[in-house]
Design a protein around this motif. Sequence first.
Motif, PDB file in Angstrom:
ATOM      1  N   UNK A 259       0.224  -0.963  -0.342  1.00 39.41           N
ATOM      2  CA  UNK A 259       0.073  -0.306   0.003  1.00 39.41           C
ATOM      3  C   UNK A 259       0.888   1.415  -0.148  1.00 39.41           C
ATOM      4  N   UNK A 260       1.550   1.240   0.925  1.00 40.42           N
ATOM      5  CA  UNK A 260       2.685   2.222   1.045  1.00 40.42           C
ATOM      6  C   UNK A 260       3.721   2.406  -0.656  1.00 40.42           C
ATOM      7  N   UNK A 261       4.187   1.860  -0.900  1.00 46.97           N
ATOM      8  CA  UNK A 261       4.429   1.403  -2.154  1.00 46.97           C
ATOM      9  C   UNK A 261       3.855   2.134  -3.548  1.00 46.97           C
ATOM     10  N   UNK A 262       2.926   1.672  -3.675  1.00 44.10           N
ATOM     11  CA  UNK A 262       2.046   2.184  -4.729  1.00 44.10           C
ATOM     12  C   UNK A 262       1.805   2.877  -4.727  1.00 44.10           C
ATOM     13  N   UNK A 263       1.200   3.352  -3.326  1.00 42.84           N
ATOM     14  CA  UNK A 263       0.536   4.804  -3.164  1.00 42.84           C
ATOM     15  C   UNK A 263       1.492   6.397  -3.075  1.00 42.84           C
ATOM     16  N   UNK A 264       2.629   6.048  -2.718  1.00 36.05           N
ATOM     17  CA  UNK A 264       3.693   6.558  -2.228  1.00 36.05           C
ATOM     18  C   UNK A 264       3.444   7.664  -0.807  1.00 36.05           C
ATOM     19  N   UNK A 265       2.751   6.889   0.207  1.00 32.72           N
ATOM     20  CA  UNK A 265       2.880   7.617   1.364  1.00 32.72           C
ATOM     21  C   UNK A 265       3.798   6.418   2.575  1.00 32.72           C
ATOM     22  N   UNK A 266       4.794   7.122   3.017  1.00 27.88           N
ATOM     23  CA  UNK A 266       5.161   6.669   4.680  1.00 27.88           C
ATOM     24  C   UNK A 266       4.080   6.876   5.773  1.00 27.88           C
ATOM     25  N   UNK A 267       3.244   5.794   6.837  1.00 29.94           N
ATOM     26  CA  UNK A 267       2.681   6.160   7.675  1.00 29.94           C
ATOM     27  C   UNK A 267       2.273   5.262   8.286  1.00 29.94           C
ATOM     28  N   UNK A 268       2.535   4.792   8.995  1.00 30.38           N
ATOM     29  CA  UNK A 268       1.104   3.856  10.130  1.00 30.38           C
ATOM     30  C   UNK A 268      -0.049   4.001   9.689  1.00 30.38           C
ATOM     31  N   UNK A 269      -0.687   4.619   9.694  1.00 31.47           N
ATOM     32  CA  UNK A 269      -2.007   5.027   9.385  1.00 31.47           C
ATOM     33  C   UNK A 269      -2.207   4.703   7.417  1.00 31.47           C
ATOM     34  N   UNK A 270      -2.957   3.556   6.873  1.00 33.22           N
ATOM     35  CA  UNK A 270      -3.152   4.488   6.089  1.00 33.22           C
ATOM     36  C   UNK A 270      -3.492   5.112   4.981  1.00 33.22           C
ATOM     37  N   UNK A 271      -2.918   5.641   3.944  1.00 37.08           N
ATOM     38  CA  UNK A 271      -3.651   7.026   3.172  1.00 37.08           C
ATOM     39  C   UNK A 271      -4.460   6.456   2.169  1.00 37.08           C
ATOM     40  N   UNK A 272      -4.783   5.297   2.124  1.00 37.77           N
ATOM     41  CA  UNK A 272      -5.945   4.700   1.315  1.00 37.77           C
ATOM     42  C   UNK A 272      -7.398   4.124   2.076  1.00 37.77           C
ATOM     43  N   UNK A 273      -6.497   3.039   2.833  1.00 39.64           N
ATOM     44  CA  UNK A 273      -8.001   2.590   3.664  1.00 39.64           C
ATOM     45  C   UNK A 273      -8.631   3.961   4.614  1.00 39.64           C
ATOM     46  N   UNK A 274      -7.298   4.476   5.680  1.00 38.50           N
ATOM     47  CA  UNK A 274      -7.691   5.086   6.975  1.00 38.50           C
ATOM     48  C   UNK A 274      -7.315   4.274   8.199  1.00 38.50           C
ATOM     49  N   UNK A 275      -7.185   2.898   7.941  1.00 44.53           N
ATOM     50  CA  UNK A 275      -6.543   1.661   8.920  1.00 44.53           C
ATOM     51  C   UNK A 275      -5.090   2.113   9.660  1.00 44.53           C
ATOM     52  N   UNK A 276      -5.409   1.738  11.395  1.00 48.88           N
ATOM     53  CA  UNK A 276      -3.990   1.974  11.232  1.00 48.88           C
ATOM     54  C   UNK A 276      -3.452   0.661  11.681  1.00 48.88           C
ATOM     55  N   UNK A 277      -2.858   0.813  12.345  1.00 44.30           N
ATOM     56  CA  UNK A 277      -1.615  -0.938  12.224  1.00 44.30           C
ATOM     57  C   UNK A 277      -3.404  -1.801  12.927  1.00 44.30           C
ATOM     58  N   UNK A 278      -3.900  -1.556  14.256  1.00 40.58           N
ATOM     59  CA  UNK A 278      -5.048  -1.730  15.307  1.00 40.58           C
ATOM     60  C   UNK A 278      -5.888  -2.565  13.974  1.00 40.58           C
ATOM     61  N   UNK A 279      -6.264  -1.325  13.540  1.00 43.24           N
ATOM     62  CA  UNK A 279      -7.119  -1.680  12.660  1.00 43.24           C
ATOM     63  C   UNK A 279      -7.559  -2.817  11.746  1.00 43.24           C
ATOM     64  N   UNK A 280      -6.083  -2.811  11.123  1.00 43.03           N
ATOM     65  CA  UNK A 280      -6.006  -3.725   9.804  1.00 43.03           C
ATOM     66  C   UNK A 280      -6.150  -5.304  10.469  1.00 43.03           C
TER      67      UNK A 280
END
Length: 436
Positions: free
Chosen positions: A350-371
């Motif tokens: 997800x991070x590679x494909x959409x060019x972000x670097x974060x624990x919270x997904x820029x595409x789904x808005x989910x954090x590690x706990x929610x994933x």
Amino acid sequence: MRKWIWIGVFALLVAGIGHFLIAGNSSAILANVQPTTLYWDGKAVTGVDSSGYFHDGTRYLPAALEYKGVTYVPLSLIGRHLNKPTGRDEASHSAWLGQAPGAAKRPSPQQTGPAAVKLPPAQSATAPTETKRPAPNTSASLFGISLGMPAEQVVKVLGKPARQEPSGLGYQWWIYNCDPARYLQVGISDGKVVDIYSNAPQAKTGNASIGTSLPALVRHYDIAHTVSFSYMNAHVEITNQKYQRPLVIVDGIPHIFYLDKQNGDKVTAIRLIDTLMLLRGSFYETKWTYQGEAPNFDPPPLSVKEREQVNTAMERQLLDLVNVVRYRYKLPLLTWSDQAARVARQHSRDMESHGFFDHVSATTGLNPFQRLQKAGIAYSMAGENIAAGYPDAIEAHESWMNSPGHRKNVLEKGFAQLGAGVATDYYTQTFLTLKQ
């Protein structure tokens, strides 16, 4: 890496061209928008539904401009895929990639990442100049293995490896992980050793071993701010990282000593690496000049299948590296979790494909706990480490160990399982203890 530097330069020129068109400081310049399908490491980055364009988050922009036979790529597109900020100042007619002019220096993802997320139980959410000394005249080896040694001799010394798996730098890793006290990775290319790494407690080479202090290293090795040498008709200059992972060359052999900044700057791992592999990996800021034919320090290109195999290999290594450190600190070793690995792998992709670097997904808005919840994984505690921009699992692991939050996850006594996911140079570790 050099080709992207040139692309960045071209992109800066595009910014200048745009200024002339707007400000009228020169005659008009005709730049043709080409419907170009742009590829980054073999992967298309232009939009499927708008050929020749990329989406910057709000709109579609051309992926390339052509001017006088030269193709220019937008700086914002380069910045997104290098995970670096970009900007332009109309007043000073300047543009930049990475650190803005005059701004305070900020660490890049290669140096550090955001603080690791430590998740709650499932039921709740939330340089002074130093005197140079001659390098020791000792044979460089780890557990009896030295650079250039034939692969057959490695087997005679160590036996057959537990695993053989590909590296992204063009050689095969032989993994010796049966005894964490003597863990070793041996890189083999064309039947000879080209890379050796260990973070095991018994690792030792020359006058350095695990636990050696930085002052002791300085007494025995010439640790310079800049490491210079000639190789393949090029004069190479490497900016050293004296206080984090000093590089020294002893009898022509590059040594990397990884220091534990959280434990008194003591040596925590040792790597002996062939000069070409050192340059291929871009482990340090490096520049070179040459005469005649340009040297090729780029790693060999990988097919999609080969890249997947390298990713899988690094995922396994991340578990090995964590367990060796936990062994050193007398902590329970972690077991592999396929479920957690799938979650980690998806986040790295997800991070590679959409060019972000974060624990919270820029595409789904989910954090590690929610994933983890979405994946149906029931656990009593969990945590996540992420990293980006590193050439291999070793470099990502050593960076995590020098970051207090990430290190806490690695050394958390309560964790029992680990799943790791790698997508090129994006790394995710998912730590957890499954509910009984």
